[in-house]
Motif scaffolding. Sequence first.
Motif, PDB file in Angstrom:
ATOM      1  N   MET A 159      30.174 114.471  23.992  1.00 48.86           N
ATOM      2  CA  MET A 159      31.576 114.074  23.824  1.00 48.86           C
ATOM      3  C   MET A 159      32.308 114.059  25.165  1.00 48.86           C
ATOM      4  N   TYR A 160      32.075 115.078  25.983  1.00 50.84           N
ATOM      5  CA  TYR A 160      32.727 115.131  27.295  1.00 50.84           C
ATOM      6  C   TYR A 160      32.253 113.994  28.194  1.00 50.84           C
ATOM      7  N   VAL A 161      30.949 113.724  28.197  1.00 49.91           N
ATOM      8  CA  VAL A 161      30.411 112.641  29.026  1.00 49.91           C
ATOM      9  C   VAL A 161      30.970 111.296  28.576  1.00 49.91           C
ATOM     10  N   MET A 162      31.013 111.075  27.275  1.00 55.03           N
ATOM     11  CA  MET A 162      31.568 109.818  26.770  1.00 55.03           C
ATOM     12  C   MET A 162      33.059 109.711  27.098  1.00 55.03           C
ATOM     13  N   GLY A 163      33.771 110.818  27.071  1.00 55.84           N
ATOM     14  CA  GLY A 163      35.181 110.818  27.461  1.00 55.84           C
ATOM     15  C   GLY A 163      35.372 110.432  28.918  1.00 55.84           C
ATOM     16  N   VAL A 164      34.515 110.955  29.790  1.00 59.68           N
ATOM     17  CA  VAL A 164      34.582 110.599  31.213  1.00 59.68           C
ATOM     18  C   VAL A 164      34.261 109.121  31.401  1.00 59.68           C
ATOM     19  N   ILE A 165      33.267 108.625  30.676  1.00 64.01           N
ATOM     20  CA  ILE A 165      32.929 107.200  30.763  1.00 64.01           C
ATOM     21  C   ILE A 165      34.126 106.354  30.325  1.00 64.01           C
ATOM     22  N   MET A 166      34.806 106.756  29.268  1.00 65.67           N
ATOM     23  CA  MET A 166      35.979 106.007  28.808  1.00 65.67           C
ATOM     24  C   MET A 166      37.111 106.057  29.840  1.00 65.67           C
ATOM     25  N   LEU A 167      37.267 107.176  30.541  1.00 61.13           N
ATOM     26  CA  LEU A 167      38.271 107.240  31.604  1.00 61.13           C
ATOM     27  C   LEU A 167      37.921 106.297  32.751  1.00 61.13           C
ATOM     28  N   ILE A 168      36.642 106.205  33.079  1.00 59.04           N
ATOM     29  CA  ILE A 168      36.207 105.283  34.127  1.00 59.04           C
ATOM     30  C   ILE A 168      36.457 103.836  33.693  1.00 59.04           C
ATOM     31  N   VAL A 169      36.141 103.524  32.441  1.00 56.84           N
ATOM     32  CA  VAL A 169      36.403 102.176  31.923  1.00 56.84           C
ATOM     33  C   VAL A 169      37.903 101.895  31.924  1.00 56.84           C
ATOM     34  N   GLU A 193      45.120  95.666  27.053  1.00 55.93           N
ATOM     35  CA  GLU A 193      43.835  95.720  27.754  1.00 55.93           C
ATOM     36  C   GLU A 193      43.391  97.132  28.115  1.00 55.93           C
ATOM     37  N   THR A 194      44.326  98.052  28.305  1.00 62.20           N
ATOM     38  CA  THR A 194      43.950  99.346  28.876  1.00 62.20           C
ATOM     39  C   THR A 194      44.166 100.544  27.961  1.00 62.20           C
ATOM     40  N   LEU A 195      45.179 100.524  27.153  1.00 63.54           N
ATOM     41  CA  LEU A 195      45.576 101.717  26.405  1.00 63.54           C
ATOM     42  C   LEU A 195      44.494 102.225  25.453  1.00 63.54           C
ATOM     43  N   ILE A 196      43.738 101.336  24.866  1.00 65.28           N
ATOM     44  CA  ILE A 196      42.730 101.748  23.887  1.00 65.28           C
ATOM     45  C   ILE A 196      41.654 102.639  24.536  1.00 65.28           C
ATOM     46  N   TYR A 197      41.308 102.369  25.783  1.00 67.27           N
ATOM     47  CA  TYR A 197      40.296 103.185  26.464  1.00 67.27           C
ATOM     48  C   TYR A 197      40.826 104.573  26.779  1.00 67.27           C
ATOM     49  N   LEU A 198      42.099 104.662  27.109  1.00 69.37           N
ATOM     50  CA  LEU A 198      42.703 105.969  27.343  1.00 69.37           C
ATOM     51  C   LEU A 198      42.755 106.776  26.047  1.00 69.37           C
ATOM     52  N   VAL A 199      43.106 106.128  24.948  1.00 69.15           N
ATOM     53  CA  VAL A 199      43.145 106.807  23.646  1.00 69.15           C
ATOM     54  C   VAL A 199      41.753 107.291  23.253  1.00 69.15           C
ATOM     55  N   TYR A 200      40.729 106.446  23.446  1.00 64.12           N
ATOM     56  CA  TYR A 200      39.355 106.859  23.141  1.00 64.12           C
ATOM     57  C   TYR A 200      38.943 108.064  23.980  1.00 64.12           C
ATOM     58  N   ALA A 201      39.287 108.058  25.255  1.00 66.57           N
ATOM     59  CA  ALA A 201      38.928 109.183  26.121  1.00 66.57           C
ATOM     60  C   ALA A 201      39.576 110.475  25.644  1.00 66.57           C
TER      61      ALA A 201
END
Length: 120
Positions: free
Chosen positions: A13-23, A60-68
């Motif tokens: 979960m933490y790794v996927m969160g970091v990936i979402m922050l990078i995206v 374009e961007t907010l959804i990735y922040l919410v996922y993270a």
Amino acid sequence: MDKVKSSGIVKLMYVMGVIMLIVFAYMVVSAVIYLRTYLAAYSMTFSSMWQYILQYMFAETLIYLVYAVLLFAAGKIIRLLQDNSYKETCEAVISGAYDSCCRQVPVKGPVKSRLRQRRN
């Protein structure tokens, strides 16, 4: 009490969160570049297109922040539940109110010394 190591699902979960922050960061940069190019190509200004620009940036961007944030929160909740479960199991072992499944829990450190004192 010893710290319980994080399980694989929490780390995932933490790794996927970091990936979402990078995206998210990549999408912010990409959206800004696109909007600058668009405004320059059609000779428009920010003040004339500010509603479109805000809408585009959010879309374009907010959804990735919410996922993270959700992935980090899910990892934290799972970790807290695991720590709480470990604590309750150790307390059951110390108090003597345990059954056969609880005897398999590894007991170390201060918990083990309290268990010895209880038995004596």
